[in-house]
Write a protein that holds these residues in place. Structure first.
Motif, PDB file in Angstrom:
ATOM      1  N   ILE A  96       0.808  -1.252  -0.089  1.00  0.00           N
ATOM      2  CA  ILE A  96       0.038  -0.046   0.045  1.00  0.00           C
ATOM      3  C   ILE A  96       0.838   1.149   0.142  1.00  0.00           C
ATOM      4  O   ILE A  96       1.653   1.466   0.881  1.00  0.00           O
ATOM      5  CB  ILE A  96      -0.914   0.062   1.265  1.00  0.00           C
ATOM      6  CG1 ILE A  96      -1.978  -1.236   1.434  1.00  0.00           C
ATOM      7  CG2 ILE A  96      -1.861   1.116   1.131  1.00  0.00           C
ATOM      8  CD1 ILE A  96      -2.612  -1.612  -0.073  1.00  0.00           C
ATOM      9  N   GLY A  97       0.699   2.019  -1.148  1.00  0.00           N
ATOM     10  CA  GLY A  97       1.740   3.196  -1.310  1.00  0.00           C
ATOM     11  C   GLY A  97       0.941   4.741  -1.166  1.00  0.00           C
ATOM     12  O   GLY A  97       1.480   5.514  -1.160  1.00  0.00           O
ATOM     13  N   THR A 124     -10.119   3.762  -6.122  1.00  0.00           N
ATOM     14  CA  THR A 124      -8.768   4.371  -5.174  1.00  0.00           C
ATOM     15  C   THR A 124      -8.121   3.055  -4.478  1.00  0.00           C
ATOM     16  O   THR A 124      -7.185   3.308  -4.098  1.00  0.00           O
ATOM     17  CB  THR A 124      -9.476   5.279  -4.212  1.00  0.00           C
ATOM     18  OG1 THR A 124     -10.609   4.550  -3.534  1.00  0.00           O
ATOM     19  CG2 THR A 124     -10.048   6.703  -4.675  1.00  0.00           C
ATOM     20  N   ALA A 125      -8.882   2.098  -4.544  1.00  0.00           N
ATOM     21  CA  ALA A 125      -8.050   0.837  -4.093  1.00  0.00           C
ATOM     22  C   ALA A 125      -7.186   0.278  -4.940  1.00  0.00           C
ATOM     23  O   ALA A 125      -5.859   0.149  -4.608  1.00  0.00           O
ATOM     24  CB  ALA A 125      -9.213  -0.317  -3.743  1.00  0.00           C
ATOM     25  N   ILE A 160     -10.151  -6.807  -1.379  1.00  0.00           N
ATOM     26  CA  ILE A 160      -9.550  -7.006  -0.164  1.00  0.00           C
ATOM     27  C   ILE A 160      -9.145  -5.637   0.473  1.00  0.00           C
ATOM     28  O   ILE A 160      -9.621  -5.124   1.632  1.00  0.00           O
ATOM     29  CB  ILE A 160      -8.256  -7.807  -0.344  1.00  0.00           C
ATOM     30  CG1 ILE A 160      -8.683  -9.167  -0.415  1.00  0.00           C
ATOM     31  CG2 ILE A 160      -7.469  -7.390   1.154  1.00  0.00           C
ATOM     32  CD1 ILE A 160      -7.562 -10.124  -0.775  1.00  0.00           C
ATOM     33  N   VAL A 161      -8.677  -4.707  -0.497  1.00  0.00           N
ATOM     34  CA  VAL A 161      -8.381  -3.315   0.004  1.00  0.00           C
ATOM     35  C   VAL A 161      -9.512  -2.448   0.459  1.00  0.00           C
ATOM     36  O   VAL A 161      -9.815  -1.851   1.281  1.00  0.00           O
ATOM     37  CB  VAL A 161      -7.638  -2.713  -1.221  1.00  0.00           C
ATOM     38  CG1 VAL A 161      -7.410  -1.156  -0.728  1.00  0.00           C
ATOM     39  CG2 VAL A 161      -6.169  -3.383  -1.161  1.00  0.00           C
ATOM     40  N   LYS A 162     -10.585  -2.760  -0.216  1.00  0.00           N
ATOM     41  CA  LYS A 162     -11.974  -1.855  -0.165  1.00  0.00           C
ATOM     42  C   LYS A 162     -12.581  -2.445   1.321  1.00  0.00           C
ATOM     43  O   LYS A 162     -12.917  -1.679   2.112  1.00  0.00           O
ATOM     44  CB  LYS A 162     -13.129  -2.462  -1.162  1.00  0.00           C
ATOM     45  CG  LYS A 162     -12.952  -1.400  -2.395  1.00  0.00           C
ATOM     46  CD  LYS A 162     -13.640  -2.052  -3.581  1.00  0.00           C
ATOM     47  CE  LYS A 162     -15.253  -2.148  -3.526  1.00  0.00           C
ATOM     48  NZ  LYS A 162     -15.749  -2.633  -4.762  1.00  0.00           N
ATOM     49  N   LEU A 208       1.383  -3.362   4.430  1.00  0.00           N
ATOM     50  CA  LEU A 208       1.182  -4.681   3.594  1.00  0.00           C
ATOM     51  C   LEU A 208       0.101  -5.338   3.882  1.00  0.00           C
ATOM     52  O   LEU A 208      -0.302  -5.451   5.096  1.00  0.00           O
ATOM     53  CB  LEU A 208       2.550  -5.456   3.967  1.00  0.00           C
ATOM     54  CG  LEU A 208       3.953  -5.019   3.580  1.00  0.00           C
ATOM     55  CD1 LEU A 208       5.036  -5.533   4.363  1.00  0.00           C
ATOM     56  CD2 LEU A 208       4.112  -4.446   2.198  1.00  0.00           C
ATOM     57  N   ILE A 209      -0.573  -6.045   2.883  1.00  0.00           N
ATOM     58  CA  ILE A 209      -1.597  -7.170   3.020  1.00  0.00           C
ATOM     59  C   ILE A 209      -1.106  -8.419   2.350  1.00  0.00           C
ATOM     60  O   ILE A 209      -0.826  -8.581   1.224  1.00  0.00           O
ATOM     61  CB  ILE A 209      -2.865  -6.432   2.285  1.00  0.00           C
ATOM     62  CG1 ILE A 209      -3.115  -5.138   2.758  1.00  0.00           C
ATOM     63  CG2 ILE A 209      -4.036  -7.406   2.153  1.00  0.00           C
ATOM     64  CD1 ILE A 209      -4.360  -4.447   1.995  1.00  0.00           C
ATOM     65  N   PHE A 210      -1.179  -9.371   3.347  1.00  0.00           N
ATOM     66  CA  PHE A 210      -0.965 -10.607   2.923  1.00  0.00           C
ATOM     67  C   PHE A 210      -2.378 -11.229   2.499  1.00  0.00           C
ATOM     68  O   PHE A 210      -3.228 -11.429   3.052  1.00  0.00           O
ATOM     69  CB  PHE A 210      -0.569 -11.518   3.981  1.00  0.00           C
ATOM     70  CG  PHE A 210       0.942 -11.606   4.374  1.00  0.00           C
ATOM     71  CD1 PHE A 210       1.615 -10.269   4.612  1.00  0.00           C
ATOM     72  CD2 PHE A 210       1.788 -12.875   4.206  1.00  0.00           C
ATOM     73  CE1 PHE A 210       2.950 -10.275   4.785  1.00  0.00           C
ATOM     74  CE2 PHE A 210       3.031 -12.730   4.212  1.00  0.00           C
ATOM     75  CZ  PHE A 210       3.724 -11.502   4.613  1.00  0.00           C
ATOM     76  N   THR A 211      -2.400 -11.815   1.344  1.00  0.00           N
ATOM     77  CA  THR A 211      -3.854 -12.077   0.582  1.00  0.00           C
ATOM     78  C   THR A 211      -4.221 -13.629   0.640  1.00  0.00           C
ATOM     79  O   THR A 211      -5.201 -13.962   0.159  1.00  0.00           O
ATOM     80  CB  THR A 211      -3.770 -11.467  -0.946  1.00  0.00           C
ATOM     81  OG1 THR A 211      -2.668 -12.658  -1.608  1.00  0.00           O
ATOM     82  CG2 THR A 211      -3.523 -10.133  -1.059  1.00  0.00           C
TER      83      THR A 211
END
Ligand code: ZN
Length: 219
Positions: free
Chosen positions: A77-78, A88-89, A171-173, A186-189
């Protein structure tokens, strides 16, 4: 404080929170005897202090007899983001890496049975292994990249990220509707099927096609 490293860039970004998705591949949910989620992903966290990088060793905690490997696509995520929509996600996901979500499966089963949080099954020093982040400007995921993991040269996990139940944007939403995501998070998916035990002396090689690979050993 630990920082992320980037491929083809000198930039260093401190690692923020690490948000992890559980049961995001149907075949993996089934192999652990769980229902396949249809509505909301399971979310848990790891602290940045758990991170090591490819080439460093995973230290097997003495209080577990069942350390498991889980290879995962990791989103970088930046940008700071809350209540993201599709656009936006997508814009906030500025890169990708491959990660190992090392898990103490015996502790996790005990906690699940008691209805307790998974924290100590998922959080310990060296429980998150990463390699360099590939910025989207260098490579944009097609969505069907191969993801695989070998232990001592023998294949254990081999799937495609197209088998994820919840894709990156969803996932980000979902997460950003519940907690602000910030630059450096960070997102581990989630991991595909084939998770299994590793013991001291084992060597792990994990890779995500066109993104990167990890080499580590268990000590
Ligand atoms: Zn995982």
């Amino acid at each position: 404080m630990k920082s992320l490293k980037f491929k083809n860039s000198e930039e260093k970004v401190p690692i923020g929170k690490i948000v992890c998705v559980g049961r995001n591949y149907a075949a993996h949910a089934k192999e652990l005897g769980n229902d396949v989620p249809d509505q909301f992903p399971i979310i848990f966290l790891k602290p940045a202090s758990n991170v090591i990088f490819s080439g460093q060793s995973v230290i097997h905690p003495p209080y577990s007899n069942n350390l498991h490997h889980e290879v995962e696509l990791v989103l970088y995520i930046g940008a700071d983001i809350k209540n993201a929509n599709d656009e936006t996600a997508e814009a906030a996901i500025q890169g990708y890496t491959v990660g190992l979500d090392m898990t103490l499966r015996d502790l996790q089963f005990e906690f699940k049975e008691k209805g307790d949080p998974w924290t100590l099954a998922k959080c310990f020093d060296t429980a998150a292994v990463l390699t360099d982040v590939v910025l989207k400007s260098n490579y944009n995921l097609k969505g069907d990249e191969n993801i695989s993991l070998f232990v001592n040269g023998i294949v254990r996990q081999n799937s495609s990220i197209k088998n994820m139940i919840f894709p990156p944007v969803e996932i980000v939403k979902f997460i950003s509707a519940r907690m602000t995501l910030e630059k450096g998070d960070l997102i581990f998916t989630g991991t595909p099927e084939g998770v299994g035990r590793v013991v001291p002396g084992d060597k792990i090689e994990a890779s995500l096609e066109n993104v990167g690979s990890i080499t580590t050993q268990i000590i």
